[in-house]
Design an enzyme around this catalytic site. Sequence first.
Site, mmCIF file in Angstrom:
data_model
loop_
_atom_site.group_PDB
_atom_site.id
_atom_site.type_symbol
_atom_site.label_atom_id
_atom_site.label_comp_id
_atom_site.label_asym_id
_atom_site.label_seq_id
_atom_site.Cartn_x
_atom_site.Cartn_y
_atom_site.Cartn_z
ATOM 1 N N ALA A 67 0.844 -1.101 -0.208
ATOM 2 C CA ALA A 67 0.164 0.099 -0.101
ATOM 3 C C ALA A 67 0.892 1.160 -0.282
ATOM 4 O O ALA A 67 2.068 1.067 0.401
ATOM 5 C CB ALA A 67 -0.880 0.223 1.276
ATOM 6 N N GLY A 110 0.844 -5.001 0.917
ATOM 7 C CA GLY A 110 -0.441 -5.053 0.184
ATOM 8 C C GLY A 110 -0.118 -5.645 -1.022
ATOM 9 O O GLY A 110 -1.253 -6.601 -1.716
ATOM 10 N N GLU A 113 -0.327 -9.399 -0.442
ATOM 11 C CA GLU A 113 -1.747 -9.623 0.029
ATOM 12 C C GLU A 113 -2.656 -9.788 -1.456
ATOM 13 O O GLU A 113 -3.437 -10.747 -1.497
ATOM 14 C CB GLU A 113 -2.290 -8.702 0.935
ATOM 15 C CG GLU A 113 -1.742 -8.929 2.303
ATOM 16 C CD GLU A 113 -2.096 -7.710 3.360
ATOM 17 O OE1 GLU A 113 -1.881 -6.693 2.893
ATOM 18 O OE2 GLU A 113 -2.452 -8.000 4.535
ATOM 19 N N GLU A 133 5.071 -5.153 6.947
ATOM 20 C CA GLU A 133 4.454 -3.954 7.589
ATOM 21 C C GLU A 133 4.842 -3.758 8.951
ATOM 22 O O GLU A 133 5.207 -2.539 9.790
ATOM 23 C CB GLU A 133 3.059 -4.535 7.867
ATOM 24 C CG GLU A 133 2.171 -4.240 6.206
ATOM 25 C CD GLU A 133 2.238 -5.697 5.592
ATOM 26 O OE1 GLU A 133 3.081 -6.433 5.988
ATOM 27 O OE2 GLU A 133 1.330 -5.808 4.860
HETATM 28 N N1 DAK Z 1 4.608 3.287 -0.660
HETATM 29 C C1 DAK Z 1 4.780 4.394 -1.412
HETATM 30 N N2 DAK Z 1 6.040 4.461 -2.167
HETATM 31 C C2 DAK Z 1 6.663 3.421 -2.207
HETATM 32 C C3 DAK Z 1 6.634 2.179 -1.755
HETATM 33 C C4 DAK Z 1 5.405 2.073 -0.835
HETATM 34 N N3 DAK Z 1 4.925 1.014 -0.415
HETATM 35 N N4 DAK Z 1 7.499 1.432 -2.215
HETATM 36 C C5 DAK Z 1 8.317 1.869 -2.842
HETATM 37 N N5 DAK Z 1 7.910 3.325 -2.765
HETATM 38 C C6 DAK Z 1 8.678 4.281 -3.765
HETATM 39 C C7 DAK Z 1 9.948 4.701 -2.993
HETATM 40 O O1 DAK Z 1 9.592 5.944 -1.844
HETATM 41 C C8 DAK Z 1 10.657 5.480 -4.320
HETATM 42 O O2 DAK Z 1 10.174 6.547 -4.283
HETATM 43 P P1 DAK Z 1 11.077 8.081 -4.583
HETATM 44 O O3 DAK Z 1 11.492 8.114 -3.257
HETATM 45 O O4 DAK Z 1 11.891 7.860 -5.643
HETATM 46 O O5 DAK Z 1 10.126 9.173 -4.526
HETATM 47 C C9 DAK Z 1 10.427 4.558 -5.376
HETATM 48 O O6 DAK Z 1 9.176 3.794 -4.778
HETATM 49 C C10 DAK Z 1 11.497 3.407 -5.554
HETATM 50 O O7 DAK Z 1 11.817 2.603 -4.053
HETATM 51 P P2 DAK Z 1 13.080 2.568 -3.482
HETATM 52 O O8 DAK Z 1 14.002 3.534 -3.846
HETATM 53 O O9 DAK Z 1 12.925 2.328 -2.097
HETATM 54 O O10 DAK Z 1 13.604 1.417 -4.133
HETATM 55 P P3 DAK Z 1 14.549 0.204 -3.862
HETATM 56 O O11 DAK Z 1 14.932 -0.637 -4.946
HETATM 57 O O12 DAK Z 1 15.808 0.917 -2.898
HETATM 58 O O13 DAK Z 1 13.928 -0.496 -2.864
HETATM 59 C C11 DAK Z 1 11.872 -1.737 -1.843
HETATM 60 C C12 DAK Z 1 12.718 -1.224 -3.011
HETATM 61 C C13 DAK Z 1 10.530 -2.419 -2.073
HETATM 62 C C14 DAK Z 1 12.551 -2.841 -0.767
HETATM 63 C C15 DAK Z 1 11.506 -0.443 -0.900
HETATM 64 O O14 DAK Z 1 11.018 0.584 -1.589
HETATM 65 C C16 DAK Z 1 10.645 -0.721 0.326
HETATM 66 O O15 DAK Z 1 11.060 -1.341 1.199
HETATM 67 N N6 DAK Z 1 9.132 -0.365 0.190
HETATM 68 C C17 DAK Z 1 8.248 -0.446 1.053
HETATM 69 C C18 DAK Z 1 7.825 -1.949 1.296
HETATM 70 C C19 DAK Z 1 6.730 -2.006 2.216
HETATM 71 O O16 DAK Z 1 6.923 -1.523 3.594
HETATM 72 N N7 DAK Z 1 5.580 -2.316 1.883
HETATM 73 C C20 DAK Z 1 4.467 -2.374 2.799
HETATM 74 C C21 DAK Z 1 3.551 -1.013 2.893
HETATM 75 S S1 DAK Z 1 2.290 -1.290 4.162
HETATM 76 C C22 DAK Z 1 -5.289 -2.366 4.047
HETATM 77 C C23 DAK Z 1 -4.969 -2.637 2.720
HETATM 78 C C24 DAK Z 1 -3.392 -2.829 2.473
HETATM 79 C C25 DAK Z 1 -2.667 -2.618 3.335
HETATM 80 C C26 DAK Z 1 -3.139 -2.250 4.683
HETATM 81 C C27 DAK Z 1 -4.463 -2.048 4.883
HETATM 82 N N8 DAK Z 1 -6.751 -2.116 4.420
HETATM 83 C C28 DAK Z 1 -7.644 -2.841 2.978
HETATM 84 C C29 DAK Z 1 -7.319 -1.481 5.386
HETATM 85 C C30 DAK Z 1 -1.147 -2.554 3.061
HETATM 86 C C31 DAK Z 1 -0.344 -2.158 3.762
HETATM 87 C C32 DAK Z 1 1.047 -1.994 3.326
HETATM 88 O O17 DAK Z 1 1.337 -2.629 2.146
#
Ligand code: DAK
Length: 259
Positions: A67, A110, A113, A133
């Site tokens: 997400a 997400g 998921e 998360e």
């Molecule tokens: N959200 C927003 N931006 C993201 C992102 C994300 N999840 N993942 C990556 N980006 C963005 C980065 O911020 C970056 O943007 P800029 O800084 O260039 O503006 C760009 O994508 C490239 O990412 P990185 O520079 O970080 O790229 P790397 O290759 O160095 O790293 C990575 C890739 C995937 C390991 C890293 O980006 C990362 O850790 N991303 C976050 C992964 C994460 O934590 N995902 C879980 C998010 S929480 C719900 C439904 C769904 C959910 C909850 C509730 N309901 C129905 C209520 C779900 C929650 C989640 O998924």
Amino acid sequence: MEFQFILVEANYQPNIALVRLNRPKELNALNLQLMLEMKEALAQLDANEEVRCIIITGNEQAFAAGADIKQMESKTAIDLLKIDQFETWDQIRKTKKPIIAAVSGFALGGGCELAMTCDMIIAAESAKFGQPEIKLGIMPGAGGTQRLTKAVGKAMAMEMVLTGKFIGAEEAKNIGLVNRVVPDEVYLDEAVKLAKEIAQMSPVAVRLAKESVLKAFDSGLQEGLYFERKNFYMCFASEDQKEGMNAFIEKRKPVFKGN
Ligand code: DAK
């Protein structure tokens, strides 16, 4: 509805639709608008009689990195309650046609998921799955704790959810999260191949069978068996059942029309 963050091809191949997540710069992070578009696209494709199987994919780098954290960061619990995203996510679960996730690169949070909400997963060798998360101080919210646990068992689900570790495609295959792992160059082709196989079957039987397999997920064994039995009987109300059995007896290929 105009789609901004997804690309939809209802007739990607005969009877096969493709939905491509399209926020490449953000690694296909799932913002609210994207999920609304996904809901709308799936509802349209589900209602389209020509479509017999749907593929959801991203790009080589990412299926979806979760997400959109930037959009979520400032939200309060009450904001989330009011947005009620679950209705959107439930649409994916409610889609009657089979959905294959073709995953390359990151499928995180997400994104993982979303892939698990699909019915089958074809993974490229480069695919990485995870529920990170916990590292953001939250926990999975779109079914991750339930679907991952049912798919891979308690021990691995607990480790992935509590540490946020990523696993590679091979490991995902070994623990039962994905159907198969294929070279990066052919992951979409493999998904299409699987979709084509399913698209040849009776759409009526496919719908009832999908419903019944999913029932195993959200009910006890007795309830699931009862549900399966009803759907099994219902197959015999279709012309496709007669066609399928007659074709076998007549040693020819069946032509299923979805009636
Ligand atoms: N959200 C927003 N931006 C993201 C992102 C994300 N999840 N993942 C990556 N980006 C963005 C980065 O911020 C970056 O943007 P800029 O800084 O260039 O503006 C760009 O994508 C490239 O990412 P990185 O520079 O970080 O790229 P790397 O290759 O160095 O790293 C990575 C890739 C995937 C390991 C890293 O980006 C990362 O850790 N991303 C976050 C992964 C994460 O934590 N995902 C879980 C998010 S929480 C719900 C439904 C769904 C959910 C909850 C509730 N309901 C129905 C209520 C779900 C929650 C989640 O998924």
